[in-house]
Design a protein around this motif. Structure first.
Motif, mmCIF file in Angstrom:
data_model
loop_
_atom_site.group_PDB
_atom_site.id
_atom_site.type_symbol
_atom_site.label_atom_id
_atom_site.label_comp_id
_atom_site.label_asym_id
_atom_site.label_seq_id
_atom_site.Cartn_x
_atom_site.Cartn_y
_atom_site.Cartn_z
ATOM 1 N N LEU A 31 -27.332 3.485 -27.103
ATOM 2 C CA LEU A 31 -26.589 3.323 -28.350
ATOM 3 C C LEU A 31 -27.540 3.336 -29.539
ATOM 4 O O LEU A 31 -28.662 2.836 -29.440
ATOM 5 N N LEU A 32 -27.068 3.875 -30.666
ATOM 6 C CA LEU A 32 -27.859 3.909 -31.893
ATOM 7 C C LEU A 32 -27.119 3.159 -32.986
ATOM 8 O O LEU A 32 -25.899 3.280 -33.111
ATOM 9 N N ASN A 33 -27.881 2.408 -33.807
ATOM 10 C CA ASN A 33 -27.225 1.772 -34.947
ATOM 11 C C ASN A 33 -26.941 2.778 -36.059
ATOM 12 O O ASN A 33 -26.172 2.487 -36.980
ATOM 13 N N TYR A 34 -27.523 3.973 -35.974
ATOM 14 C CA TYR A 34 -27.136 5.056 -36.876
ATOM 15 C C TYR A 34 -25.745 5.553 -36.465
ATOM 16 O O TYR A 34 -25.546 6.096 -35.389
ATOM 17 N N GLY A 35 -24.765 5.289 -37.316
ATOM 18 C CA GLY A 35 -23.409 5.736 -37.046
ATOM 19 C C GLY A 35 -22.718 5.015 -35.919
ATOM 20 O O GLY A 35 -21.676 5.477 -35.442
ATOM 21 N N ALA A 36 -23.258 3.866 -35.464
ATOM 22 C CA ALA A 36 -22.702 3.170 -34.291
ATOM 23 C C ALA A 36 -22.440 4.188 -33.194
ATOM 24 O O ALA A 36 -21.338 4.302 -32.650
ATOM 25 N N THR A 37 -23.488 4.927 -32.859
ATOM 26 C CA THR A 37 -23.383 6.132 -32.041
ATOM 27 C C THR A 37 -23.620 5.862 -30.557
ATOM 28 O O THR A 37 -24.559 5.160 -30.182
ATOM 29 N N LEU A 38 -22.768 6.459 -29.732
ATOM 30 C CA LEU A 38 -22.970 6.505 -28.287
ATOM 31 C C LEU A 38 -23.779 7.763 -27.986
ATOM 32 O O LEU A 38 -23.267 8.875 -28.067
ATOM 33 N N ALA A 39 -25.065 7.580 -27.666
ATOM 34 C CA ALA A 39 -25.986 8.716 -27.571
ATOM 35 C C ALA A 39 -26.143 9.264 -26.158
ATOM 36 O O ALA A 39 -26.338 10.469 -25.978
ATOM 37 N N ARG A 40 -26.092 8.392 -25.149
ATOM 38 C CA ARG A 40 -26.225 8.849 -23.768
ATOM 39 C C ARG A 40 -25.427 7.942 -22.840
ATOM 40 O O ARG A 40 -25.351 6.732 -23.069
ATOM 41 N N VAL A 41 -24.858 8.536 -21.794
ATOM 42 C CA VAL A 41 -24.218 7.779 -20.715
ATOM 43 C C VAL A 41 -24.735 8.388 -19.418
ATOM 44 O O VAL A 41 -24.305 9.471 -19.010
ATOM 45 N N VAL A 42 -25.657 7.716 -18.771
ATOM 46 C CA VAL A 42 -26.328 8.262 -17.592
ATOM 47 C C VAL A 42 -25.851 7.505 -16.352
ATOM 48 O O VAL A 42 -25.929 6.278 -16.297
ATOM 49 N N VAL A 43 -25.355 8.264 -15.370
ATOM 50 C CA VAL A 43 -24.878 7.647 -14.136
ATOM 51 C C VAL A 43 -25.732 8.133 -12.967
ATOM 52 O O VAL A 43 -26.243 9.254 -12.973
ATOM 53 N N PRO A 44 -25.925 7.278 -11.958
ATOM 54 C CA PRO A 44 -26.669 7.713 -10.770
ATOM 55 C C PRO A 44 -25.801 8.626 -9.900
ATOM 56 O O PRO A 44 -24.609 8.380 -9.718
ATOM 57 N N THR A 45 -26.384 9.696 -9.381
ATOM 58 C CA THR A 45 -25.705 10.579 -8.441
ATOM 59 C C THR A 45 -26.640 10.845 -7.270
ATOM 60 O O THR A 45 -27.820 10.483 -7.299
ATOM 61 N N ALA A 46 -26.111 11.511 -6.250
ATOM 62 C CA ALA A 46 -26.920 11.809 -5.068
ATOM 63 C C ALA A 46 -28.095 12.705 -5.403
ATOM 64 O O ALA A 46 -29.134 12.665 -4.733
ATOM 65 N N SER A 47 -27.967 13.505 -6.449
ATOM 66 C CA SER A 47 -29.050 14.416 -6.847
ATOM 67 C C SER A 47 -29.868 13.881 -8.009
ATOM 68 O O SER A 47 -30.684 14.598 -8.587
ATOM 69 N N GLY A 48 -29.646 12.618 -8.388
ATOM 70 C CA GLY A 48 -30.415 12.010 -9.468
ATOM 71 C C GLY A 48 -29.551 11.634 -10.649
ATOM 72 O O GLY A 48 -28.343 11.912 -10.671
ATOM 73 N N PRO A 49 -30.135 11.002 -11.673
ATOM 74 C CA PRO A 49 -29.367 10.586 -12.848
ATOM 75 C C PRO A 49 -28.760 11.785 -13.569
ATOM 76 O O PRO A 49 -29.394 12.831 -13.703
ATOM 77 N N LEU A 50 -27.508 11.632 -14.039
ATOM 78 C CA LEU A 50 -26.819 12.719 -14.723
ATOM 79 C C LEU A 50 -26.145 12.176 -15.979
ATOM 80 O O LEU A 50 -25.350 11.232 -15.905
ATOM 81 N N ASP A 51 -26.466 12.778 -17.126
ATOM 82 C CA ASP A 51 -25.836 12.396 -18.390
ATOM 83 C C ASP A 51 -24.406 12.932 -18.398
ATOM 84 O O ASP A 51 -24.177 14.104 -18.093
ATOM 85 N N GLN A 52 -23.464 12.088 -18.778
ATOM 86 C CA GLN A 52 -22.046 12.438 -18.742
ATOM 87 C C GLN A 52 -21.496 12.899 -20.089
ATOM 88 O O GLN A 52 -20.305 13.221 -20.182
ATOM 89 N N ILE A 53 -22.330 12.916 -21.127
ATOM 90 C CA ILE A 53 -21.863 13.318 -22.454
ATOM 91 C C ILE A 53 -22.839 14.305 -23.081
ATOM 92 O O ILE A 53 -23.975 14.444 -22.630
ATOM 93 N N LEU A 54 -22.378 14.997 -24.120
ATOM 94 C CA LEU A 54 -23.263 15.896 -24.857
ATOM 95 C C LEU A 54 -24.238 15.082 -25.691
ATOM 96 O O LEU A 54 -23.845 14.148 -26.395
#
Length: 333
Positions: A31-54
């Motif tokens: 999260l960023l305090n610039y714009g109260a922004t959601l910058a990354r959502v990373v989830v664990p997968t069988a092939s490694g961490p994967l970001d779920q958002i642009l």
């Protein structure tokens, strides 16, 4: 659970911070305090961490060029036709930004502001609270509005976005979080993703991309996602192939389920009455978001229904009547 806070720059003399929340399952939210922004959502997968958002290549990029990626967009998200608000005998002329329309809260909307950020650690959830006081007259909106945005990460891999606001004078207010989901990763896009949506009605758009004709049934149209459909099968039939940019009237709090080709899912619940679907139509691999192209992700913007009537009463915020919105995204397989 754990929270990390780190300074990464300054803007207009104010410090910029990144907050990283991690739960025991290994899901990490940036999260960023610039714009109260959601910058990354990373989830664990069988092939490694994967970001779920642009996301942008670096967190410093968010303040370099307005892009709305994961930002809290307001005071009013979307377009206000004619940019003139009629309130009784008073007229408020807002700043036009797209032809004759006001758009996304004006040139210095909430997504461009530096919020105050604090964090709170708990046994089963961690949260970050962002606060910004928008003074009367900023972007020509009347009233001083205090906006509080709270992100809460839970152990079940759900993230809650809660927005609370209050004003000292009648004003217009209809913000949302503008995150774009890409469950298969940035390179894959969303053409292969399936969307199921609890909506019997949508808002057709006119030539100016304004929902000026009220609500229409989704039955028998490319807008019918009630039993689920691939976005890539529907995009060619919408806005001359550009994609979706339409509001839908929700009939349940359990509003939507997005499923990627990889089987990963995101379930969206919200207290908002409407959801705008936007398939990232304008991105073209140029500027700061050069890593993003059209239909790389899909925004599911929970918000009040589009403004209706000459006084835009549906999005009018009054003193003593606080605004509250809550949206949750749960990621699972």
């Amino acid at each position: 659970m754990a929270i990390k806070m780190q300074k990464y720059g300054t803007l207009r003399g104010e410090p910029l911070y990144e907050f990283i929340l991690t739960n025991q399952a290994g899901m990490a939210v940036h999260l960023l305090n610039y714009g109260a922004t959601l910058a990354r959502v990373v989830v664990p997968t069988a092939s490694g961490p994967l970001d779920q958002i642009l996301t942008l290549p670096a967190i410093e990029d968010y303040a370099k060029e307005r892009n709305f990626l994961g930002g809290t967009v307001g005071r009013v998200v979307g377009r206000l036709p004619g940019h003139v608000w009629h309130r009784g005998e008073r007229e408020v002329t807002l700043l036009a930004g797209e032809g004759d329309n006001a758009i996304h809260g004006g040139p210095e909307g909430l997504d461009t502001q530096v919020f105050t950020g604090t964090y709170q650690e708990g046994e089963s959830s961690d949260r970050v609270v962002f606060t910004f006081v928008d003074p009367a007259g900023h972007n020509r909106f009347p009233g001083t509005v205090k906006t509080t945005v709270t992100y809460t990460l839970h152990e079940n891999n759900s993230l809650t976005f809660a927005l609370h606001a209050a004003t000292d004078e009648a004003t217009l207010y209809n913000p949302t979080n503008h995150v774009y989901f890409a469950l298969d990763g940035l390179a894959a896009g969303v053409a292969g993703s399936t969307l199921r949506l609890a909506a019997d009605y949508y808002g057709p758009l006119d030539d100016h991309h304004l929902p000026s004709a009220g609500w229409a049934p989704v039955a028998g149209t490319p807008f019918d996602f009630r039993t689920g459909a691939k976005l890539g099968d529907r995009i060619p039939a919408v806005l001359a192939g550009q994609g979706f940019d339409h509001p839908f009237l929700l009939k349940a709090k359990a509003a939507a389920v997005l499923t990627g080709q990889n089987g990963r899912k995101m379930a969206l619940t919200t207290t908002a009455p409407a959801l705008v679907i936007y398939t990232a139509n304008h991105f073209d691999h140029t500027g700061i978001p050069h890593n993003i192209g059209a239909h790389s992700g899909v925004a599911l913007e929970a918000q009040i229904a589009p403004p209706s009537g000459p006084d835009w009463s549906s999005i009018t915020l009054l003193p003593g009547e606080p605004y509250d919105l809550e949206t949750s995204w749960r990621f699972f397989e």
